[in-house]
Design a protein around this motif. Structure first.
Motif, PDB file in Angstrom:
ATOM      1  N   THR A   1      -6.520  -0.995 -10.597  1.00  0.00           N
ATOM      2  CA  THR A   1      -5.695  -1.407  -9.467  1.00  0.00           C
ATOM      3  C   THR A   1      -5.201  -2.820  -9.673  1.00  0.00           C
ATOM      4  O   THR A   1      -4.049  -3.146  -9.376  1.00  0.00           O
ATOM      5  CB  THR A   1      -6.500  -1.300  -8.165  1.00  0.00           C
ATOM      6  OG1 THR A   1      -6.913   0.059  -7.988  1.00  0.00           O
ATOM      7  CG2 THR A   1      -5.700  -1.758  -6.969  1.00  0.00           C
TER       8      THR A   1
ATOM      9  N   PHE B   1       1.348   2.155  -3.504  1.00  0.00           N
ATOM     10  CA  PHE B   1       0.131   1.894  -4.273  1.00  0.00           C
ATOM     11  C   PHE B   1      -0.074   2.905  -5.400  1.00  0.00           C
ATOM     12  O   PHE B   1       0.074   4.104  -5.205  1.00  0.00           O
ATOM     13  CB  PHE B   1      -1.065   1.918  -3.319  1.00  0.00           C
ATOM     14  CG  PHE B   1      -2.396   1.875  -4.012  1.00  0.00           C
ATOM     15  CD1 PHE B   1      -2.836   0.709  -4.611  1.00  0.00           C
ATOM     16  CD2 PHE B   1      -3.199   3.006  -4.077  1.00  0.00           C
ATOM     17  CE1 PHE B   1      -4.052   0.662  -5.255  1.00  0.00           C
ATOM     18  CE2 PHE B   1      -4.420   2.966  -4.713  1.00  0.00           C
ATOM     19  CZ  PHE B   1      -4.849   1.798  -5.302  1.00  0.00           C
TER      20      PHE B   1
ATOM     21  N   ARG C   1      -6.211   4.640  -1.535  1.00  0.00           N
ATOM     22  CA  ARG C   1      -5.811   3.654  -0.533  1.00  0.00           C
ATOM     23  C   ARG C   1      -6.956   3.397   0.441  1.00  0.00           C
ATOM     24  O   ARG C   1      -7.198   2.252   0.838  1.00  0.00           O
ATOM     25  CB  ARG C   1      -4.581   4.132   0.228  1.00  0.00           C
ATOM     26  CG  ARG C   1      -3.302   4.148  -0.583  1.00  0.00           C
ATOM     27  CD  ARG C   1      -2.128   4.582   0.297  1.00  0.00           C
ATOM     28  NE  ARG C   1      -0.892   4.609  -0.464  1.00  0.00           N
ATOM     29  CZ  ARG C   1      -0.475   5.664  -1.151  1.00  0.00           C
ATOM     30  NH1 ARG C   1      -1.213   6.773  -1.174  1.00  0.00           N
ATOM     31  NH2 ARG C   1       0.668   5.618  -1.821  1.00  0.00           N
TER      32      ARG C   1
ATOM     33  N   LEU D   1       0.819  -1.213   0.000  1.00  0.00           N
ATOM     34  CA  LEU D   1       0.000   0.000   0.000  1.00  0.00           C
ATOM     35  C   LEU D   1       0.854   1.266   0.000  1.00  0.00           C
ATOM     36  O   LEU D   1       0.435   2.312  -0.494  1.00  0.00           O
ATOM     37  CB  LEU D   1      -0.935   0.005   1.205  1.00  0.00           C
ATOM     38  CG  LEU D   1      -2.188  -0.865   1.078  1.00  0.00           C
ATOM     39  CD1 LEU D   1      -2.898  -0.940   2.414  1.00  0.00           C
ATOM     40  CD2 LEU D   1      -3.118  -0.329  -0.001  1.00  0.00           C
TER      41      LEU D   1
END
Length: 303
Positions: free
Chosen positions: A195, A175, A232, A172
């Motif tokens: 994603t 990300f 996120r 993350l």
């Protein structure tokens, strides 16, 4: 065809559970009247070669004792043949076994299912995916999830889904959505940002993450789950829902079905059955009834 059963064993699966599981599995199969031969390779290439030799020699069944990595090798030996596959899922993830509703980390119980299926001739046909010259039973992962796989493979602890969870949290920090080129069957090329894009033959990966929750093993199609660009914070909200399969209704998630999927994106590695395939572009295809599975009769098709 003989009455000999070949146990295809990964001795390192699940921190040694593969080797330990082979013993009660063999005992159950012998008690059911089958002769049992065990195959253990010195490495992945040797193991795959030995499994193919057993199938060519006419073994009554190939029984994979391990996790999804060993399953991937077993599929290479039996896919498209008349030799049925038994699954004794004792690895860390065991997603193929879970998708099939088979006993997980219960080798004697799984062996009893296999013995009964052989006696009663209840093997049934299930679909497989094929990508980069390899068969796969679970999910082709690309994007955020393949980056997580990259990181998870570098981690020694913890095991199973918890290692995957920690790898997700670590990823993350870096990300970012990825530009993709996606083509389904003979349709147009779609340029999207995502994603991740997951292509499922069955429902789950990562030790129970039901990323393609609606996938079925006898419909002749692959299920494609696209998680679009998101923050996120949104990803963290969606993530817990993946274990229940309820993420598919979230606005950032789109699902498709196709027999052929072309994927291209820069800087991404593809993984199938948790094993690295190499960089994109990749093309995945559905192969109906490519595997004869040793399992009790069960309904898998979509109504």
């Amino acid at each position: 065809m003989t009455s000999e059963i070949t146990l295809f064993v990964n001795p390192t699966a699940g921190r040694g559970r593969g080797a330990a599981a082979a013993r009660p599995a063999a005992r159950v199969l012998r008690d059911a009247g089958f002769r049992v031969r065990t195959v253990v390779g010195t490495d992945a290439e040797d193991a795959a070669s030995r499994a193919k030799e057993a199938v060519a020699a006419g073994t009554a069944a190939l029984v994979a004792v391990g996790g999804d990595g060993l399953l991937s090798l077993a599929l290479g030996a039996v896919a498209g043949t008349r030799t049925p596959l038994g699954v004794i899922a004792v690895g860390s993830g065991n997603d193929f076994g879970r998708s099939l509703g088979l006993p997980v980390r219960a080798p004697a119980e799984a062996a009893a299912v296999i013995a009964r299926a052989l006696r009663e001739d209840t093997h049934h046909a299930v679909d497989l995916g094929r990508v980069a010259g390899r068969w796969y039973g679970t999910v082709l992962a690309t994007g955020f999830d393949s980056r997580v796989n990259d990181r998870g493979n570098r981690m020694r602890l913890p095991l199973g889904r918890f290692r995957y969870d920690l790898a997700i949290l670590a990823e993350l920090a870096a990300f970012r959505p990825t530009p993709y080129r996606l083509r389904l069957d003979d349709g147009p090329v779609r340029e999207i940002e995502a994603t991740l894009v997951a292509v499922g033959n069955s429902t789950s990966y990562g030790g129970g993450m039901r990323i393609c929750a609606d996938a079925r093993l006898d419909d002749g199609l692959l299920d494609i789950t696209v998680v679009g660009p998101c923050s996120r914070a949104t990803l963290l909200k969606v993530f817990p829902r993946v274990y229940r399969g309820t993420h598919l209704t979230h606005p950032v998630v789109t699902s498709y079905r196709a027999g052929r999927v072309e994927l291209d994106a820069a800087g991404l590695t593809g993984y199938a059955d948790g094993e690295p395939l190499g960089p994109l572009p990749l093309t995945a295809t559905a192969h109906p009834a490519a595997l004869r599975l040793l399992a009790p009769p069960r309904k898998t098709a979509r109504d």
